[in-house]
Design a protein around this motif. Structure first.
Motif, mmCIF file in Angstrom:
data_model
loop_
_atom_site.group_PDB
_atom_site.id
_atom_site.type_symbol
_atom_site.label_atom_id
_atom_site.label_comp_id
_atom_site.label_asym_id
_atom_site.label_seq_id
_atom_site.Cartn_x
_atom_site.Cartn_y
_atom_site.Cartn_z
ATOM 1 N N ILE A 15 45.581 38.415 31.686
ATOM 2 C CA ILE A 15 45.491 39.413 32.747
ATOM 3 C C ILE A 15 46.902 39.846 33.124
ATOM 4 O O ILE A 15 47.675 39.074 33.685
ATOM 5 C CB ILE A 15 44.758 38.859 33.984
ATOM 6 C CG1 ILE A 15 43.374 38.338 33.598
ATOM 7 C CG2 ILE A 15 44.638 39.933 35.059
ATOM 8 C CD1 ILE A 15 42.635 37.645 34.739
ATOM 9 N N GLY A 16 47.252 41.080 32.782
ATOM 10 C CA GLY A 16 48.585 41.603 33.049
ATOM 11 C C GLY A 16 49.391 41.758 31.771
ATOM 12 O O GLY A 16 49.420 40.843 30.943
ATOM 13 N N GLY A 21 52.786 38.678 30.197
ATOM 14 C CA GLY A 21 51.451 38.855 29.650
ATOM 15 C C GLY A 21 51.412 39.319 28.213
ATOM 16 O O GLY A 21 50.703 38.732 27.376
ATOM 17 N N GLU A 39 44.870 45.211 31.555
ATOM 18 C CA GLU A 39 45.964 45.821 32.318
ATOM 19 C C GLU A 39 45.404 46.931 33.196
ATOM 20 O O GLU A 39 44.714 47.822 32.716
ATOM 21 C CB GLU A 39 47.032 46.383 31.376
ATOM 22 C CG GLU A 39 48.101 47.212 32.052
ATOM 23 C CD GLU A 39 48.819 46.476 33.166
ATOM 24 O OE1 GLU A 39 48.810 46.985 34.308
ATOM 25 O OE2 GLU A 39 49.385 45.388 32.913
ATOM 26 N N ARG A 40 45.719 46.884 34.491
ATOM 27 C CA ARG A 40 45.164 47.887 35.402
ATOM 28 C C ARG A 40 45.988 49.167 35.448
ATOM 29 O O ARG A 40 45.485 50.215 35.853
ATOM 30 C CB ARG A 40 45.040 47.309 36.802
ATOM 31 C CG ARG A 40 46.354 47.002 37.488
ATOM 32 C CD ARG A 40 46.129 46.445 38.878
ATOM 33 N NE ARG A 40 47.392 46.168 39.564
ATOM 34 C CZ ARG A 40 47.476 45.672 40.789
ATOM 35 N NH1 ARG A 40 46.364 45.377 41.449
ATOM 36 N NH2 ARG A 40 48.650 45.443 41.344
ATOM 37 N N GLY A 45 53.982 46.528 32.184
ATOM 38 C CA GLY A 45 54.091 46.070 33.563
ATOM 39 C C GLY A 45 55.234 46.702 34.332
ATOM 40 O O GLY A 45 55.783 47.746 33.955
ATOM 41 N N GLU A 119 40.815 46.383 36.148
ATOM 42 C CA GLU A 119 41.269 45.357 37.081
ATOM 43 C C GLU A 119 40.313 44.173 37.022
ATOM 44 O O GLU A 119 39.098 44.334 37.125
ATOM 45 C CB GLU A 119 41.332 45.933 38.495
ATOM 46 C CG GLU A 119 42.054 45.047 39.460
ATOM 47 C CD GLU A 119 42.502 45.820 40.698
ATOM 48 O OE1 GLU A 119 43.058 45.184 41.611
ATOM 49 O OE2 GLU A 119 42.292 47.047 40.750
ATOM 50 N N ILE A 146 46.978 34.122 33.501
ATOM 51 C CA ILE A 146 47.178 35.110 34.555
ATOM 52 C C ILE A 146 48.662 35.469 34.598
ATOM 53 O O ILE A 146 49.518 34.611 34.764
ATOM 54 C CB ILE A 146 46.732 34.574 35.926
ATOM 55 C CG1 ILE A 146 45.327 33.979 35.848
ATOM 56 C CG2 ILE A 146 46.775 35.690 36.971
ATOM 57 C CD1 ILE A 146 44.926 33.219 37.100
ATOM 58 N N THR A 148 50.037 38.513 36.456
ATOM 59 C CA THR A 148 49.870 39.747 37.231
ATOM 60 C C THR A 148 51.133 40.181 37.968
ATOM 61 O O THR A 148 51.113 41.200 38.672
ATOM 62 C CB THR A 148 48.713 39.580 38.231
ATOM 63 O OG1 THR A 148 48.852 38.326 38.918
ATOM 64 C CG2 THR A 148 47.378 39.601 37.516
ATOM 65 N N ASN A 278 51.529 38.837 43.038
ATOM 66 C CA ASN A 278 50.223 39.497 43.011
ATOM 67 C C ASN A 278 49.129 38.474 42.721
ATOM 68 O O ASN A 278 48.550 38.445 41.633
ATOM 69 C CB ASN A 278 50.208 40.605 41.957
ATOM 70 C CG ASN A 278 51.091 41.777 42.317
ATOM 71 O OD1 ASN A 278 51.240 42.118 43.488
ATOM 72 N ND2 ASN A 278 51.696 42.392 41.319
ATOM 73 N N THR A 279 48.860 37.652 43.713
ATOM 74 C CA THR A 279 47.807 36.645 43.546
ATOM 75 C C THR A 279 46.593 36.941 44.420
ATOM 76 O O THR A 279 45.613 36.199 44.386
ATOM 77 C CB THR A 279 48.346 35.238 43.883
ATOM 78 O OG1 THR A 279 49.000 35.271 45.168
ATOM 79 C CG2 THR A 279 49.344 34.765 42.837
ATOM 80 N N LEU A 282 42.314 38.858 43.194
ATOM 81 C CA LEU A 282 41.900 38.382 41.865
ATOM 82 C C LEU A 282 40.690 37.459 41.939
ATOM 83 O O LEU A 282 40.100 37.132 40.912
ATOM 84 C CB LEU A 282 43.053 37.614 41.197
ATOM 85 C CG LEU A 282 44.232 38.423 40.658
ATOM 86 C CD1 LEU A 282 45.378 37.490 40.284
ATOM 87 C CD2 LEU A 282 43.797 39.225 39.441
#
Length: 471
Positions: A15-16, A21, A39-40, A45, A119, A146, A148, A278-279, A282
């Motif tokens: 994730i990321g 990532g 990836e959102r 990143g 996401e 993770i 992120t 960024n936790t 999630l």
């Protein structure tokens, strides 16, 4: 309305797609794992799109512009009619970003990593939902990494707005501001403040502690202070920004500077007081992933959380928010998932500030070594005594080597000066391999090069410096 929900089985879910990532995804794929990356926003990143790379591109533009205007006169080179087209400078920056993010996409594809736009939200210890607009799908994984990243901290007293910016917006300005106030004298504030000063802005830095670049030795910071002064940057230490007043055309910062309230007005205010992991958002709390009091994920030396099949790396775990740290941790996590005995060892993780002159440090400082109860010896050599540094008219700064007394094993190296960001690699290798002062001193360095300064510093520590008089 949410369109269809399907469950897909994957081996490793990342994730990321930042430097942690995408590196983790590629390494896991190299080790035979079936990898899916979520990836959102944009591949690469923050680092590639809104941080490391675009900032260094603008810093490079600023350096070239300042050198063309003033930096070559001592050499007898006078340039007339030098001008800055900031629109083209921004286009150049964006072109650099596009090349690198495109390269990441190609590497992921070449390593058969499946990339998903969306996401992720944890459903349980083995499953996430991935949301992409109105479409949502489930992915069941054996292992998850993770990565992120982080985002700029927003101060309640200085909320982000049209004229109160984070580093993200500061990199996208359509013009060079006439006046810029920087809140925070850490590495981001000093880097971007220096860049905009070279591009023509009148820059003021407000730092809450008693010195800019807190965390670095005072002797390393001194040449940077000199460089800021040369670029007409005003630095206020022990300065606390209390509030702002914003109009359509400018913004005023009300600050307590050494106990005296002052009002400072500029076109923009850049707030660089740190980053937040960024936790949130999630679903980590729902599945019981352990966080510390500052919101960082708690992990072991392999990046494993308290849930054995879930790993975390990069800015969301303890330690400095550095892209190369994230990449390193990503490799370790991928290898741990593949059953290899990899684990992190942070002894040789360098820190670099792209100021003027540059600062780089790796390993222990003299003070840190002494606090650990180690007896040390040091060697320090100035760039002013180096032929290459003098020939390129960049002779400010020095290299300092810290070694253990008795064994002469290199414990740390600190550099301030030209190309410090590149020179620190040799020092990192020395610490990683357990090299001694003699190993560095006996390594033949090409002449005339900046790299000779590291060799000379090692010789000084051994007591037989050649190009400096011994005390």
């Amino acid at each position: 309305m949410v369109v269809g929900e399907f469950t897909t089985e994957v081996d490793v879910l990342v994730i990321g797609s930042g430097p942690g990532g995408y590196v983790a995804a590629i390494r896991a794929a190299q080790l035979g794992k079936n990898v899916t990356l979520v990836e959102r926003e944009d591949l690469g990143g923050v680092c590639l799109n809104r941080g490391c790379i675009p900032s260094k591109a603008l810093i490079s533009v600023a350096h070239q512009y300042e050198t063309a205007k003033h930096g070559m006169e001592k050499m007898g080179v006078f340039a007339e009619g030098v001008k800055l087209d900031f629109t083209r400078a921004q286009a150049y920056k964006n072109e650099v970003v596009k090349k690198l993010t495109g390269g990441v996409a190609g590497l992921l594809k070449g390593n058969n990593v499946t990339v998903l736009k969306g996401e992720a939200l944890f459903v349980n210890e083995n499953e996430v939902r991935v949301f992409d607009n109105y479409e949502v799908n489930r992915y069941r994984f054996n292992h998850c990494i993770i990565a992120t990243g982080s985002r700029p901290i927003e101060l309640k007293s200085l909320p982000f707005s049209k004229r109160v910016l984070s580093s993200t917006e500061a990199l996208e300005l359509p013009e060079v501001p006439k006046k810029l106030i920087v809140i925070g004298g850490g590495y981001i504030g000093v880097e971007l403040g220096t860049a905009y000063a070279k591009l023509g802005a009148e820059v003021t830095i407000l730092e809450g502690t008693d010195s800019i670049l807190p965390g670095f030795e005072a002797s390393l910071v001194q040449p940077v202070k000199k460089g800021l002064k040369a670029n007409h940057v005003t630095v206020h230490t022990n300065a606390l920004a209390k509030s702002v007043e914003e109009t359509d055309s400018d913004v005023t910062v009300i600050a307590d500077i050494k106990g005296v309230e002052q009002r400072l007005t500029a076109d923009y205010v850049l707030v660089t007081v740190g980053r937040r992991p960024n936790t949130d958002n999630l679903g980590l709390d729902a599945i019981g992933v352990k966080l510390n009091e500052r919101g960082y994920v708690v992990v072991d030396k392999q990046g494993r959380t308290n849930i054995p099949n879930i790993y975390a790396i990069g800015d969301i775990v303890a330690g400095p928010a550095l892209a190369h740290k994230a990449s390193y941790e990503g490799k370790v996590a991928a290898e741990a998932i593949a059953g290899l005995p990899s684990e992190v060892d942070y002894r040789a993780i360098p820190a670099v500030v792209f100021c003027d002159p540059e600062i780089a440090s790796v390993g222990l400082t003299e003070e840190e070594a002494k606090k650990q109860g180690l007896k040390v010896k040091t060697g320090k050599f100035p760039f002013a005594a180096n032929g290459r540094a003098l020939s390129i008219n960049q002779a400010d700064g020095f290299v300092k080597v810290v070694a253990e007394e008795g064994t002469d094993v290199v414990l740390g190296v600190q550099i301030v000066g030209p190309a410090a960001s590149n020179l620190i690699a040799e020092a990192g290798l020395a610490i990683e391999m357990g090299a001694t002062l003699e190993d560095i001193a006996l390594t033949i360095h090409a002449h005339p090069t900046l790299g000779e300064v590291t060799m000379e510093a090692a010789e000084v520590a051994l007591g037989h410096g050649i190009h400096i008089l011994s005390k």
